[in-house]
Design an enzyme around this catalytic site. Sequence first.
Site, PDB file in Angstrom:
ATOM      1  N   GLY A 119     -54.270 -51.594   1.498  1.00  0.00           N
ATOM      2  CA  GLY A 119     -55.454 -50.931   0.832  1.00  0.00           C
ATOM      3  C   GLY A 119     -55.861 -51.177  -0.529  1.00  0.00           C
ATOM      4  O   GLY A 119     -55.937 -52.200  -0.859  1.00  0.00           O
ATOM      5  N   SER A 120     -56.250 -50.265  -1.389  1.00  0.00           N
ATOM      6  CA  SER A 120     -57.073 -50.560  -2.608  1.00  0.00           C
ATOM      7  C   SER A 120     -55.902 -50.856  -3.691  1.00  0.00           C
ATOM      8  O   SER A 120     -54.706 -50.636  -3.655  1.00  0.00           O
ATOM      9  CB  SER A 120     -57.897 -49.285  -2.990  1.00  0.00           C
ATOM     10  N   THR A 121     -56.520 -51.633  -4.580  1.00  0.00           N
ATOM     11  CA  THR A 121     -55.675 -52.036  -5.787  1.00  0.00           C
ATOM     12  C   THR A 121     -54.891 -50.951  -6.630  1.00  0.00           C
ATOM     13  O   THR A 121     -54.142 -50.740  -6.873  1.00  0.00           O
ATOM     14  CB  THR A 121     -56.219 -52.899  -6.660  1.00  0.00           C
ATOM     15  N   VAL A 180     -54.518 -47.698  -5.312  1.00  0.00           N
ATOM     16  CA  VAL A 180     -53.493 -47.178  -4.521  1.00  0.00           C
ATOM     17  C   VAL A 180     -52.222 -48.108  -4.769  1.00  0.00           C
ATOM     18  O   VAL A 180     -50.910 -47.433  -4.509  1.00  0.00           O
ATOM     19  CB  VAL A 180     -53.726 -46.593  -3.332  1.00  0.00           C
ATOM     20  N   GLY A 181     -52.567 -49.228  -4.430  1.00  0.00           N
ATOM     21  CA  GLY A 181     -51.524 -50.082  -4.541  1.00  0.00           C
ATOM     22  C   GLY A 181     -50.376 -50.173  -5.847  1.00  0.00           C
ATOM     23  O   GLY A 181     -49.243 -50.252  -5.609  1.00  0.00           O
ATOM     24  N   GLU A 209     -51.047 -55.737   0.368  1.00  0.00           N
ATOM     25  CA  GLU A 209     -52.260 -56.464   0.760  1.00  0.00           C
ATOM     26  C   GLU A 209     -53.506 -55.780   0.243  1.00  0.00           C
ATOM     27  O   GLU A 209     -53.854 -54.579   0.863  1.00  0.00           O
ATOM     28  CB  GLU A 209     -52.220 -56.650   2.542  1.00  0.00           C
ATOM     29  N   CYS A 269     -61.513 -56.478   3.580  1.00  0.00           N
ATOM     30  CA  CYS A 269     -60.910 -56.688   2.392  1.00  0.00           C
ATOM     31  C   CYS A 269     -61.331 -58.116   1.971  1.00  0.00           C
ATOM     32  O   CYS A 269     -61.259 -58.456   0.879  1.00  0.00           O
ATOM     33  CB  CYS A 269     -59.552 -56.388   2.209  1.00  0.00           C
TER      34      CYS A 269
END
Length: 504
Positions: free
Chosen positions: A197-199, A201-202, A219, A253
């Site tokens: 997902g997104s940075t 939320v990461g 990822e 991505c």
Amino acid sequence: MTSLGLQPSLTPPTLDLDALRRTVSSGATRDLDSRRGHLLALRDLVTQHEAELTEAVHADVGKPALEVRLTELSPVLREIDDLLRNLETWTAPRPVALPATHVPGSAHVQLQPKGVVLVIGPWNYPVQLVLSPLAGALAAGNTAVVKPSEQTPTVAALLARLMAQHLPADVVAVVTGGVTRTTELLEERFDHIFFTGSTRVGRIVMKAAAEHLTPVTLELGGKSPTFVDATVDLDIAARRIAWGKFTNAGQTCIAPDYVLVTKEAKEGLLASLKEAVIEFFGAYPQHSADLGRIINAAQHERLVALLESSGGEVVVGGGHDAADRNFLAPTVIADVPLDAGLMQEEIFGPILPVLTVADAAEAIAIIGSRERPLALYVFSEDDVTREAFESQTVSGGLAYGAALIHLTVPSLPFGGVGGSGMGSYLGRASIEELSHHRSVLSKPLRPDTLAVIYPPYPAWKRSAVRALMAPMRRSLVNAQVPATLIKGVKGAAQKLPRAMHRSR
């Protein structure tokens, strides 16, 4: 815990984590036949329900059927087949050479299941990016909890139903729902978390994992750059860039996020990109059955705002219609300033900025000044230029002459670096990532070659250790242990009891 900030919870299915843990702790999943059975069941899920999966992805994301087959289902089947074909070899104990001081003896690395793996999937590839990590988790002997994206509710509900049909509940559990449910999951203790997902939320996922010291695979994404110079066939380069960018309406991505083109190649590339877009989607792409749609109104609004504030010249595209399932035309924009909004965040949509650079050195400097990307694409036939990109840049992946397809090579690990993620998977890398690597040493009790290091430490022992260490250092330089040294160690061990007796 900080909220993920996505959508409210949908359904709160029950989850029996203890049952998943018991399956692993019982040793059932260590058996390779058991793992093969789980992988084959997952394969059947895909092959027997291809039409349903295709319809679900189209309903949620708007992908054409062939694109679903190429980018969602086929990669999963290829991954499963690769794992099945190599499972015994990739999970086998790996012998490790011992230093001379440890001879006789043996050592190996044992790959063990970590336990229960949480797989949190994204919405842009809601089948592939859930089932491929799941396949790796099962191949490594783990059980798993799968959390599909709440942004793709049709796919999530279908996966929950199909998983219950094809795999035991104490091996794989599917949890559906929104932000509240995901937050609740992250409060539980897992043995590994795999997030795509997104940075933004990461970071939340990693912070939650830290509470339990849980290892993570992230990822993420970022702005994957593309470099083009005049040494390549610009028509072919443009077609490959356009395909990589506009597949899934740019919501990939590793899609080319922006292009850095030399002055000599600029006009030819722009003309070829325009031709490629028209060839792929027609003069009126809104009517094309081969173009996907933007996932939701919020993303569409964000992309339109970036488009309208680009500061560049629209070469092709630019049209949009929120009422038509959030349609946004494949768009190429030339001469976008480096400080434009399009260049400040991952675009994740069908907008391709093109910036002009003097040469590869300037392109490398621009890339190096930003977060490390998940992918880097170089279109140049010049060996010096290629070497410069290979030695002077850092990225999750690097591909020459093509976009996206490095993800489909089973033997190439896929993953990010820095802001684009951590850890890697696919093929052998999945088993490596999702296994515990246990070091195992076996040392026979006789002869007791360790006696030389037992107290007390008279002068003769200090001399013996120095004598042993000197040839060992030489053997390490030569990358081999001399037979004479091994013989000498064994002989010394046999004489030690008598020498120790005399020293007293």
